[in-house]
Structure formats: structure tokens, C-alpha cells
Design an enzyme around this catalytic site. Structure first.
Site, PDB file in Angstrom:
ATOM      1  N   ASN A  34      -6.204   0.135   2.829  1.00 13.21           N
ATOM      2  CA  ASN A  34      -5.687   1.512   2.104  1.00 13.21           C
ATOM      3  C   ASN A  34      -5.873   2.328   0.260  1.00 13.21           C
ATOM      4  O   ASN A  34      -5.279   2.531  -0.221  1.00 13.21           O
ATOM      5  CB  ASN A  34      -4.772   2.252   2.469  1.00 13.21           C
ATOM      6  CG  ASN A  34      -3.332   1.509   1.799  1.00 13.21           C
ATOM      7  OD1 ASN A  34      -3.567   0.773   1.414  1.00 13.21           O
ATOM      8  ND2 ASN A  34      -2.551   2.162   2.802  1.00 13.21           N
TER       9      ASN A  34
ATOM     10  N   LYS B 200      -6.510  -1.656  -5.037  1.00 16.90           N
ATOM     11  CA  LYS B 200      -5.520  -2.648  -4.398  1.00 16.90           C
ATOM     12  C   LYS B 200      -6.705  -3.829  -3.875  1.00 16.90           C
ATOM     13  O   LYS B 200      -7.921  -3.066  -4.595  1.00 16.90           O
ATOM     14  CB  LYS B 200      -5.301  -2.613  -2.919  1.00 16.90           C
ATOM     15  CG  LYS B 200      -3.723  -2.338  -2.821  1.00 16.90           C
ATOM     16  CD  LYS B 200      -3.888  -1.543  -1.390  1.00 16.90           C
ATOM     17  CE  LYS B 200      -1.517  -1.027  -1.117  1.00 16.90           C
ATOM     18  NZ  LYS B 200      -1.535  -0.551  -0.244  1.00 16.90           N
TER      19      LYS B 200
ATOM     20  N   GLU C  74       9.364  -2.034  -8.745  1.00 13.52           N
ATOM     21  CA  GLU C  74       8.094  -2.572  -9.061  1.00 13.52           C
ATOM     22  C   GLU C  74       7.553  -2.566 -10.419  1.00 13.52           C
ATOM     23  O   GLU C  74       6.991  -3.574 -10.693  1.00 13.52           O
ATOM     24  CB  GLU C  74       7.679  -1.729  -8.134  1.00 13.52           C
ATOM     25  CG  GLU C  74       8.098  -2.246  -6.705  1.00 13.52           C
ATOM     26  CD  GLU C  74       7.024  -0.713  -5.906  1.00 13.52           C
ATOM     27  OE1 GLU C  74       7.383  -0.587  -4.673  1.00 13.52           O
ATOM     28  OE2 GLU C  74       6.769   0.367  -6.916  1.00 13.52           O
TER      29      GLU C  74
ATOM     30  N   TYR D  65       6.287  -7.610  -1.311  1.00  7.79           N
ATOM     31  CA  TYR D  65       6.474  -6.525  -0.074  1.00  7.79           C
ATOM     32  C   TYR D  65       7.669  -7.199   0.687  1.00  7.79           C
ATOM     33  O   TYR D  65       7.506  -6.132   1.890  1.00  7.79           O
ATOM     34  CB  TYR D  65       5.092  -6.556   0.909  1.00  7.79           C
ATOM     35  CG  TYR D  65       3.997  -5.713   0.078  1.00  7.79           C
ATOM     36  CD1 TYR D  65       3.710  -3.710   0.115  1.00  7.79           C
ATOM     37  CD2 TYR D  65       3.221  -6.357  -0.250  1.00  7.79           C
ATOM     38  CE1 TYR D  65       3.320  -3.471   0.156  1.00  7.79           C
ATOM     39  CE2 TYR D  65       1.581  -4.970  -0.811  1.00  7.79           C
ATOM     40  CZ  TYR D  65       2.348  -3.331  -0.772  1.00  7.79           C
ATOM     41  OH  TYR D  65       1.017  -3.174  -1.533  1.00  7.79           O
TER      42      TYR D  65
ATOM     43  N   HIS E 205      -1.247   1.301  -3.811  1.00  7.35           N
ATOM     44  CA  HIS E 205       0.120   1.455  -3.348  1.00  7.35           C
ATOM     45  C   HIS E 205       0.977   2.519  -5.009  1.00  7.35           C
ATOM     46  O   HIS E 205       0.047   2.363  -5.634  1.00  7.35           O
ATOM     47  CB  HIS E 205       0.860  -0.091  -3.539  1.00  7.35           C
ATOM     48  CG  HIS E 205       1.880   0.265  -3.927  1.00  7.35           C
ATOM     49  ND1 HIS E 205       2.735   0.054  -2.485  1.00  7.35           N
ATOM     50  CD2 HIS E 205       2.595   0.193  -4.651  1.00  7.35           C
ATOM     51  CE1 HIS E 205       3.387   0.252  -3.404  1.00  7.35           C
ATOM     52  NE2 HIS E 205       4.543   0.509  -4.811  1.00  7.35           N
TER      53      HIS E 205
HETATM   54  P1  CMP Z   1       1.698   0.352   0.465  1.00  4.08           P
HETATM   55  O1  CMP Z   1       1.884   1.709   0.241  1.00  4.08           O
HETATM   56  O2  CMP Z   1       1.217  -0.876  -0.112  1.00  4.08           O
HETATM   57  O3  CMP Z   1       3.091  -0.417   0.913  1.00  4.08           O
HETATM   58  C1  CMP Z   1       3.557  -0.925   2.416  1.00  4.08           C
HETATM   59  C2  CMP Z   1       1.534  -0.735   2.786  1.00  4.08           C
HETATM   60  O4  CMP Z   1       1.527  -1.619   4.324  1.00  4.08           O
HETATM   61  C3  CMP Z   1       0.915   0.468   2.812  1.00  4.08           C
HETATM   62  O5  CMP Z   1       0.784   0.516   1.833  1.00  4.08           O
HETATM   63  C4  CMP Z   1      -0.117  -0.559   3.756  1.00  4.08           C
HETATM   64  O6  CMP Z   1      -1.656  -0.866   3.107  1.00  4.08           O
HETATM   65  C5  CMP Z   1       0.559  -1.417   4.571  1.00  4.08           C
HETATM   66  N1  CMP Z   1       0.024  -0.683   6.199  1.00  4.08           N
HETATM   67  C6  CMP Z   1       1.023   0.145   6.583  1.00  4.08           C
HETATM   68  N2  CMP Z   1       1.320   0.669   8.138  1.00  4.08           N
HETATM   69  C7  CMP Z   1      -0.383  -0.947   8.127  1.00  4.08           C
HETATM   70  C8  CMP Z   1      -1.066  -1.091   9.607  1.00  4.08           C
HETATM   71  N3  CMP Z   1      -0.118  -0.415  10.771  1.00  4.08           N
HETATM   72  N4  CMP Z   1      -1.181  -2.471   8.790  1.00  4.08           N
HETATM   73  C9  CMP Z   1      -1.118  -3.290   8.330  1.00  4.08           C
HETATM   74  N5  CMP Z   1      -0.545  -2.110   7.052  1.00  4.08           N
HETATM   75  C10 CMP Z   1       0.212  -1.657   7.847  1.00  4.08           C
END
Ligand code: CMP
Length: 139
Positions: A113, A10, A127, A50, A116
Site C-alpha cells: 500500500n 514502501k 519510529e 512491525y 506507512h
Molecule cells: P502500515 O500502516 O504500514 O501498518 C501495518 C501494515 O500491515 C499496513 O500498513 C499494511 O501494509 C499491512 N496490512 C494490513 N492489513 C493487511 C492484510 N490484510 N494483508 C497484508 N498486509 C496487511
């Protein structure tokens, strides 16, 4: 069984030049990177990817973030690749991620984070198909 999973490195990670460090953890876990490219998504493309999170309060922020900088999209192949990559990534919230995981070592927050990974075989197939043509997967 040998599986394929879809991965995104990311914007928070590409911006901090962590692509190689993350790939090292992926490869150390025995996963093979059989396709990889760096792209810069539009917010609409991130929104499509998403779409399952459309009703969540963080959806808008998530789409803006994913389009804020380039990302690296990947296909990973290996034994039990979907679950294995989720182990290597660690919990969504880096504060809860286990030692040595990508998110423990590199993630900034629950939103930023670093990576993904697909959560199931059906989503992995969807995906992968959204980002890659069949000819780009070189196992
Ligand atoms: P990902 O596995 O890419 O799939 C959904 C994403 O939503 C997740 O990783 C996080 O990056 C994001 N996400 C989940 N919870 C939150 C949150 N509370 N605030 C912002 N982003 C979030």
C-alpha cells in the site's frame, strides 16, 4: 500544534519509481520533509518495526515485503502532521481510499500500500528514533 510524523515509502512504490510523485503529494499538503534516506531493511529490522503486528496472520508476509526492495524513510513536520499525513495517505485498503490520496492513486493492495505513517505522537517518536539520529532531523 506543529508535530512530526514518521513515514515510509514502501517497496512497491520505490520499485515503480514513485518516490518523487509521493513526495509531491506530501509537500502539496503543506508537510515539510525534514529528514529522508533510502535504506534496504533486513527482515529482522522490518520485524522489529512491525512488532505490534506480530500476532497478525500477515506479519511474516509484511516483513518479507518490507525487506524485499529499498524503502525511503522520512520525517515529516507540520501543523497536525500525524493526522494530516494519514489523510494524505488514504485508507489502508486502496479500494477504500479517497480520491487524490497516495494509496488511491498508487497502492497495489492492502499489503502493498505504498506508504506507512505513524498513528499517534508516541509511536511517531519511537519510529523516528528507530531510524534517525537527532542530528539527521533538519527542520
Ligand atoms: P502500515 O500502516 O504500514 O501498518 C501495518 C501494515 O500491515 C499496513 O500498513 C499494511 O501494509 C499491512 N496490512 C494490513 N492489513 C493487511 C492484510 N490484510 N494483508 C497484508 N498486509 C496487511
Amino acid at each position: 500544534a506543529i508535530q512530526r510524523t514518521f513515514s515510509i515509502i514502501k517497496p512497491d512504490a520505490t520499485k515503480r519509481n514513485l518516490t518523487g510523485a509521493i513526495n509531491a503529494k506530501i509537500e502539496a499538503a503543506g508537510l515539510r520533509i525534514i529528514a529522508q534516506k533510502r535504506i534496504h531493511m533486513t527482515p529482522a529490522q522490518a520485524g522489529h518495526f512491525y512488532a505490534v503486528h506480530k500476532e497478525r496472520p500477515f506479519y511474516g508476509e509484511l516483513c518479507e515485503f518490507m525487506a524485499s526492495e529499498p524503502v525511503v524513510v522520512q520525517v515529516l513536520e507540520g501543523e497536525n502532521a500525524i493526522a494530516k499525513y494519514r489523510e494524505v495517505m488514504g485508507a489502508t485498503d486502496p479500494a477504500e481510499a479517497a480520491a487524490g490520496t497516495i494509496r488511491k492513486d498508487f497502492a497495489v493492495s492492502k499489503g502493498e500500500n505504498s506508504v506507512h505513517g505513524s498513528d499517534a505522537p508516541e509511536t511517531a517518536a519511537e519510529e523516528i528514533a528507530y531510524f534517525f539520529a537527532g542530528l539527521e532531523l533538519v527542520g
